[in-house]
Write a protein that holds these residues in place. Structure first.
Motif, mmCIF file in Angstrom:
data_model
loop_
_atom_site.group_PDB
_atom_site.id
_atom_site.type_symbol
_atom_site.label_atom_id
_atom_site.label_comp_id
_atom_site.label_asym_id
_atom_site.label_seq_id
_atom_site.Cartn_x
_atom_site.Cartn_y
_atom_site.Cartn_z
ATOM 1 N N LEU A 34 0.837 -1.201 0.000
ATOM 2 C CA LEU A 34 0.000 0.000 0.000
ATOM 3 C C LEU A 34 0.875 1.255 0.000
ATOM 4 N N LEU A 35 1.913 1.273 0.822
ATOM 5 C CA LEU A 35 2.787 2.442 0.876
ATOM 6 C C LEU A 35 3.542 2.639 -0.431
ATOM 7 N N ARG A 36 3.959 1.540 -1.066
ATOM 8 C CA ARG A 36 4.649 1.677 -2.361
ATOM 9 C C ARG A 36 3.721 2.311 -3.399
ATOM 10 N N ASP A 37 2.468 1.884 -3.401
ATOM 11 C CA ASP A 37 1.513 2.446 -4.359
ATOM 12 C C ASP A 37 1.308 3.936 -4.113
ATOM 13 N N VAL A 38 1.219 4.315 -2.851
ATOM 14 C CA VAL A 38 0.999 5.726 -2.523
ATOM 15 C C VAL A 38 2.202 6.566 -2.936
ATOM 16 N N ARG A 39 3.390 6.051 -2.700
ATOM 17 C CA ARG A 39 4.581 6.793 -3.108
ATOM 18 C C ARG A 39 4.687 6.884 -4.627
ATOM 19 N N ALA A 40 4.036 5.964 -5.338
ATOM 20 C CA ALA A 40 4.036 6.007 -6.801
ATOM 21 C C ALA A 40 2.968 6.945 -7.358
ATOM 22 N N GLY A 41 2.224 7.608 -6.479
ATOM 23 C CA GLY A 41 1.264 8.599 -6.948
ATOM 24 C C GLY A 41 -0.174 8.156 -6.929
ATOM 25 N N HIS A 42 -0.453 6.976 -6.389
ATOM 26 C CA HIS A 42 -1.824 6.487 -6.318
ATOM 27 C C HIS A 42 -2.366 6.672 -4.903
ATOM 28 N N SER A 43 -3.684 6.673 -4.799
ATOM 29 C CA SER A 43 -4.309 6.663 -3.482
ATOM 30 C C SER A 43 -4.815 5.259 -3.184
ATOM 31 N N ARG A 44 -4.771 4.897 -1.923
ATOM 32 C CA ARG A 44 -5.217 3.573 -1.528
ATOM 33 C C ARG A 44 -6.051 3.674 -0.248
ATOM 34 N N VAL A 45 -7.045 2.801 -0.158
ATOM 35 C CA VAL A 45 -7.930 2.725 1.005
ATOM 36 C C VAL A 45 -7.936 1.287 1.494
ATOM 37 N N LEU A 46 -7.893 1.109 2.801
ATOM 38 C CA LEU A 46 -7.907 -0.243 3.356
ATOM 39 C C LEU A 46 -8.585 -0.214 4.713
ATOM 40 N N VAL A 47 -9.479 -1.178 4.926
ATOM 41 C CA VAL A 47 -10.126 -1.353 6.227
ATOM 42 C C VAL A 47 -9.567 -2.613 6.866
ATOM 43 N N LEU A 48 -8.921 -2.453 8.013
ATOM 44 C CA LEU A 48 -8.482 -3.609 8.798
ATOM 45 C C LEU A 48 -9.667 -4.054 9.647
ATOM 46 N N ARG A 49 -10.126 -5.249 9.395
ATOM 47 C CA ARG A 49 -11.351 -5.717 10.057
ATOM 48 C C ARG A 49 -11.005 -6.892 10.970
ATOM 49 N N GLY A 50 -11.345 -6.781 12.237
ATOM 50 C CA GLY A 50 -11.077 -7.881 13.156
ATOM 51 C C GLY A 50 -11.652 -7.587 14.526
ATOM 52 N N GLU A 51 -11.774 -8.625 15.333
ATOM 53 C CA GLU A 51 -12.351 -8.444 16.665
ATOM 54 C C GLU A 51 -11.364 -7.719 17.566
ATOM 55 N N ALA A 52 -11.848 -7.242 18.685
ATOM 56 C CA ALA A 52 -11.002 -6.537 19.638
ATOM 57 C C ALA A 52 -9.844 -7.430 20.073
ATOM 58 N N GLY A 53 -8.654 -6.856 20.097
ATOM 59 C CA GLY A 53 -7.487 -7.601 20.534
ATOM 60 C C GLY A 53 -6.796 -8.383 19.449
ATOM 61 N N ALA A 54 -7.292 -8.318 18.222
ATOM 62 C CA ALA A 54 -6.693 -9.102 17.141
ATOM 63 C C ALA A 54 -5.361 -8.532 16.674
ATOM 64 N N GLY A 55 -5.065 -7.283 17.018
ATOM 65 C CA GLY A 55 -3.788 -6.692 16.623
ATOM 66 C C GLY A 55 -3.913 -5.603 15.579
ATOM 67 N N ALA B 125 -2.463 18.513 1.090
ATOM 68 C CA ALA B 125 -1.396 18.092 1.999
ATOM 69 C C ALA B 125 -0.477 17.077 1.329
ATOM 70 N N ALA B 126 -1.057 16.196 0.519
ATOM 71 C CA ALA B 126 -0.275 15.147 -0.136
ATOM 72 C C ALA B 126 0.511 15.671 -1.329
ATOM 73 N N SER B 127 0.241 16.884 -1.774
ATOM 74 C CA SER B 127 0.982 17.432 -2.915
ATOM 75 C C SER B 127 2.440 17.691 -2.543
ATOM 76 N N GLU B 128 2.718 17.810 -1.244
ATOM 77 C CA GLU B 128 4.087 18.051 -0.794
ATOM 78 C C GLU B 128 4.843 16.745 -0.575
ATOM 79 N N ARG B 129 4.188 15.785 0.059
ATOM 80 C CA ARG B 129 4.744 14.451 0.250
ATOM 81 C C ARG B 129 3.589 13.519 0.551
ATOM 82 N N PRO B 130 3.776 12.202 0.327
ATOM 83 C CA PRO B 130 2.666 11.268 0.548
ATOM 84 C C PRO B 130 2.084 11.400 1.947
ATOM 85 N N LEU B 131 0.777 11.194 2.025
ATOM 86 C CA LEU B 131 0.049 11.364 3.279
ATOM 87 C C LEU B 131 -0.594 10.047 3.670
#
Length: 895
Positions: free
Chosen positions: A20-41, A125-131
């Motif tokens: 995900l970070l590589r894609d963002v540094r390449a100029g793309h936007s990415r969205v991700l939902v980490l889904r898990g029960e409480a305490g899963a990490g 904000a991201a025009s200066e560096r990836p956010l």
């Protein structure tokens, strides 16, 4: 928890985040939902992401359970570090965001404008560096933050922004449809290694396996639950409790908190109630409570909390354990202390909220302060927050008149926020106290509006009629609008509504006539039902004209039907376009999906299938983000005209099932009309005739006229001359009421199919060519060409069939295009398949951007129209130029 333990067994998750970070540094936007029960990490993975050297700039926020009713609280946490870029936003977006965050006064901002402003702020904000934007415990976000972040997540594209949210397993519609990474328990080997690190002594292998099985590899449970048990006690696992894993971990934290000194427990409770981790504010409140700095040591030593620059709990379950286990008196004391140290001028709403929870019984001053907070929340667009303030204000109000008034206002705010299920109980509570006749009528109207919002069929009609009757004496204009809604519900109920329509019309007859748009529409619909379209047409034309000049979009759902009934294609296209422009400009969240779908229907008939599909995609994305569902008919009508049997029949079947389940007979008419269009296009005329029979057996407003022409065509092709003539005559009663090219062309085509008169075919083509209904004109040429071929006039037939084939192929009406191709082959002409050329086809969104750019709109203007950031618009334009082989906006006009 040590970092090596937190990320043990998380190779797959780390690789996903690194990618995900590589894609963002390449100029793309990415969205991700980490889904898990409480305490899963999930939090540990967010910490890993935020700590990567390649992450660029990181902003973080977290949902906090006590703050779920404070509008924009989480969003403000995220955006506060980025407000240095606020001045770069267009003025309407800048003003909306400043108003939403309470930085300045202004008109209540619509959620879509706030969403676009946040999108622009992130892009700047991201025009200066990836956010990298990180949101933990998203299940506890306040409603407005949830809506805005969901909107932003669906519009991010090329801004170099990563938006990563962590949330518990899906609850309702929370961030569904976004890319997800499921965070489950650790693999057995890693779970065993983690468990061995915390076990108090040697434990039998079978016991270890039982613990791992019971915890399902949950890292927090593996670390926390064995802590209080001896090796002997662990022999029996965790006691076989049937309570949930989360509950057991929380109770474990609760027992550890209970063992702490009183002042330490009070410190943890105060930190749990103070939502943003403000250590200075925390210590000031603790000083009020007589708690000194030494109270922190036991909690920190137990690993429950860290008090550095900010207060941070080891896990949200520690916060909830401290909060839920608190004695009510202690909790009120903590809220009072926080109220005392919260600046009422800088944070008036949080101050009022703490005061409200510090109050045990009725308190007129606190209730008044909450009412003022509700007004501020409404001014910022926070309807859900306003409702919460008003509900609590009502609970603290002793005077029955004021209590009922505040409860009624809370019900109105809940309705405006889209929380329809909560309105009924509030209305019942409001009606326990004295309501004056106007307030009672308002309550009845609100109850009816909830019924209509939740069920647009016949079930909504009785409460609507009751509310309208009460309103007649006090507010005739509101009564007319409510009667109009009742008749609209009856029209929607259609054949499944029994005598709903005549009952609604009879009840509405008693209200005084009005000259406002709703009044004109009401008069027209009453006349349509009682006297027929010939008498009603002048009234409906007048009403449609008035609505076209009115800025209120609330009547759009009915206006779209009216302009079809009066055969006004220009009004259908022009007004739906203006409706979208206004809904977008004003950010009207509740109306934009409706405007998009009605516009998509108009574009379908105009032959702009790709544009229609793009609008439906946008409406669907908005619906997922915000709740209001797009009208279901449009996608079915579009699929039928595209002529791809399998997907179209699947949609038609789903619409039929939904219509029957919801009592929406009008949609049954749409489904069968669409089935007739599909089968006529495919040349399956018996099936088309059967569908058209069903579609026309009930007089559905603005649908029957479409279906009658399909019936004429199908009946003529199957040799059912009598049926064709009957359908033609029924159609003539409708087209004869107005004088528009659409009406004249449609009737001429029906006359041609039943009489075989060439002049009628010519009249149909000429009249429909004067409209903007590309599909109907092409179908008229197809039918004329088929007739000419049967008359052995092959040369003349080729001209009509070639024109029809080219148009139908270009717009994507595959069924009718194939039919035209077969007829053209029968004339002896070679039909070339459309070959993908050098140019790559534009997507629906790219087509919209190209059209706006060719019209001279700037990138910010295009972004505002399509809810994209200017940076994404520029990225799409580069792709468009490459696909079309052009180098400038000027060349787009010629492409």
């Amino acid at each position: 928890m040590h970092a090596e333990n937190e990320l043990r067994g998380r190779r797959r998750e780390r690789e996903t985040l690194d990618r995900l970070l590589r894609d963002v540094r390449a100029g793309h936007s990415r969205v991700l939902v980490l889904r898990g029960e409480a305490g899963a990490g999930k939090t540990a993975l967010l910490d890993y992401l935020a700590g990567r050297p390649s992450a660029g700039r990181v902003v973080r926020a977290a949902g906090v359970e006590p703050e779920t009713e404070l509008a924009y609280s989480a969003l403000q946490q995220l955006c506060a570090p980025l407000l240095e870029h606020l001045d770069r936003l267009p003025e309407p977006q800048r003003a909306a965001l400043a108003t939403a965050f309470g930085l300045s006064a202004g008109q209540p901002p619509e959620a879509l404008i706030v969403g676009l402003a946040v999108l622009g702020l992130l892009a700047e904000a991201a025009s200066e560096r990836p956010l990298v934007v990180v949101v933990d415990d998203a299940q506890w976000l306040d409603r407005m933050s949830e809506v805005i972040l969901t909107f932003v997540a669906r519009r991010l594209d090329a801004e170099s922004v990563a938006l990563v949210l962590a949330a518990r397993p899906a609850d309702g519609q929370l961030f569904t449809g976004l890319p997800e990474l499921q965070v489950d328990g650790l693999p057995d080997a890693d779970a065993r290694a983690l468990l061995d690190a915390v076990l108090p002594g040697l434990v039998d292998t079978q016991v270890r396996d039982r613990i791992i099985a019971e915890t399902r590899g949950n890292p927090l449970a593996l670390l926390e639950l064995p802590r209080e048990l001896s090796a002997a006690e662990l022999t029996f696992g965790f006691g076989g409790s049937s309570s949930s894993l989360v509950s057991r971990v929380e109770k474990s934290f609760g027992r550890r908190i209970a063992a702490l000194p009183d002042d330490t427990r009070r410190l943890l409770l105060t930190a749990a109630v103070e939502p943003v981790g403000n250590v200075v504010l925390l210590w000031r409140a603790l000083d009020r409570l007589g708690v000194g700095p030494g109270a922190a040591e036991p909690a920190e030593a137990a690993g429950l909390i860290e008090l550095g620059a900010r207060a941070r709990f080891r896990h949200p379950l520690v916060r909830s354990a401290a909060w839920r286990a608190a004695d009510p008196a202690d909790l009120r004391a903590v809220h009072q202390a926080l109220a005392d140290v919260t600046d009422a001028d800088q944070e008036p709403d949080r101050h009022a909220w703490h005061r409200a929870h510090a109050t045990a019984g009725p308190d007129a001053d606190v209730a008044a302060e909450l009412e003022r907070s509700a007004s501020r929340a409404l001014a910022r667009g926070g309807r859900a927050a306003a409702a919460s303030f008003l509900e609590r204000a009502a609970q603290l109000t002793l005077d029955p008149v004021a209590r009922s008034a505040r409860t009624l206002a809370a019900a109105q705010a809940r309705f405006a926020s889209g929380a329809f299920a909560q309105v009924g109980a509030l209305l019942a509570a409001a009606e326990l106290g004295p309501l004056d006749p106007m307030q009672q009528a308002t309550a009845e109207r609100l109850r009816a509006r909830v019924a209509f919002a939740q069920h647009t069929g016949s079930a909504a009609i009785p409460p609507l009629l009751d509310a309208a009757a009460r309103l007649t004496a006090w507010d005739p204009a509101a009564a007319r609008e409510t009667y109009l809604t009742a008749i609209g519900a009856a029209v929607n109920a259609g054949r499944l509504g029994g005598d709903a329509l005549p009952r609604a019309v009879a009840a509405a007859t008693g209200v005084p006539a009005g000259d406002e748009p709703a009044g004109r529409l009401l008069s027209g619909l009453i006349t349509w039902h009682r006297d027929g379209i010939a008498e009603a047409a002048p009234l409906l034309i007048r009403a449609a004209g008035a609505i076209g000049e009115d800025r209120d979009l609330d009547l759009l759902w009915l206006t779209g039907m009216v302009v079809n009934e009066i055969w006004d294609d220009a009004a259908f296209l022009d007004r739906t376009e203006r409706a979208i422009s206004r809904a977008r400009a004003e950010g009207t969240l509740s109306l934009l999906p409706t405007a998009l779908t009605f516009r998509a229907t108009a574009l379908t008939y105009a032959g702009r299938f790709a544009d229609a599909a793009g609008l439906l995609d946008e409406a669907g994305a908005l619906a997922q983000a915000t709740g209001p569902s797009p009208h279901p008919a449009t996608a079915v009508i579009l699929a039928a005209h595209r002529g791809r049997a399998e997907p179209a029949l699947e949609l038609i079947g789903a619409l039929t099932a939904d219509a029957r389940a919801g009592g929406a007979g009008w949609l049954l008419g749409v489904a069968e009309y669409s089935r007739a269009v599909l089968h006529n296009g495919l040349g399956n005329y018996p099936e088309a005739l059967a569908a058209a029979r069903v579609a026309t057996e009930f007089d559905d407003f603005a649908v029957t006229q479409w279906a009658l022409l399909e019936m004429v065509e199908a009946a003529a092709r199957t040799g059912e001359e009598g049926l064709a003539a009957q359908a033609r005559d029924r159609l003539a009663a409708r087209t004869g009421a107005v004088s528009t090219p659409w009406a004249r062309g449609t009737q001429a085509l029906a006359d041609a199919l039943t009489s075989g008169s060439e002049q009628h075919y010519r009249d149909a083509v000429d009249a429909l060519a004067a409209t903007r209904l590309t599909v109907q004109e092409a179908r008229a040429r197809l039918l004329y060409g088929e007739w000419l071929r049967r008359e052995n006039r092959r040369g003349d037939a080729r001209d009509q069939l070639r024109a029809a084939h080219e148009t139908l192929t270009a717009i994507g009406a595959d069924g009718f295009a194939d039919r035209a191709g077969r007829e053209l082959l029968a004339t002896g002409e070679t039909v070339r398949r459309r070959i993908a050329g050098v140019r790559e086809e534009l997507t629906a969104q790219e087509t919209q951007i190209a059209r706006l750019a060719a019209a001279g709109r700037t990138n910010p203007e295009i972004g505002s129209a399509l809810f994209l950031s200017p940076r994404t618009v520029e990225w799409h334009l580069r792709k468009i130029f490459a696909k079309l082989g052009v180098t400038s906006r000027r060349e787009l006009t010629a492409s």
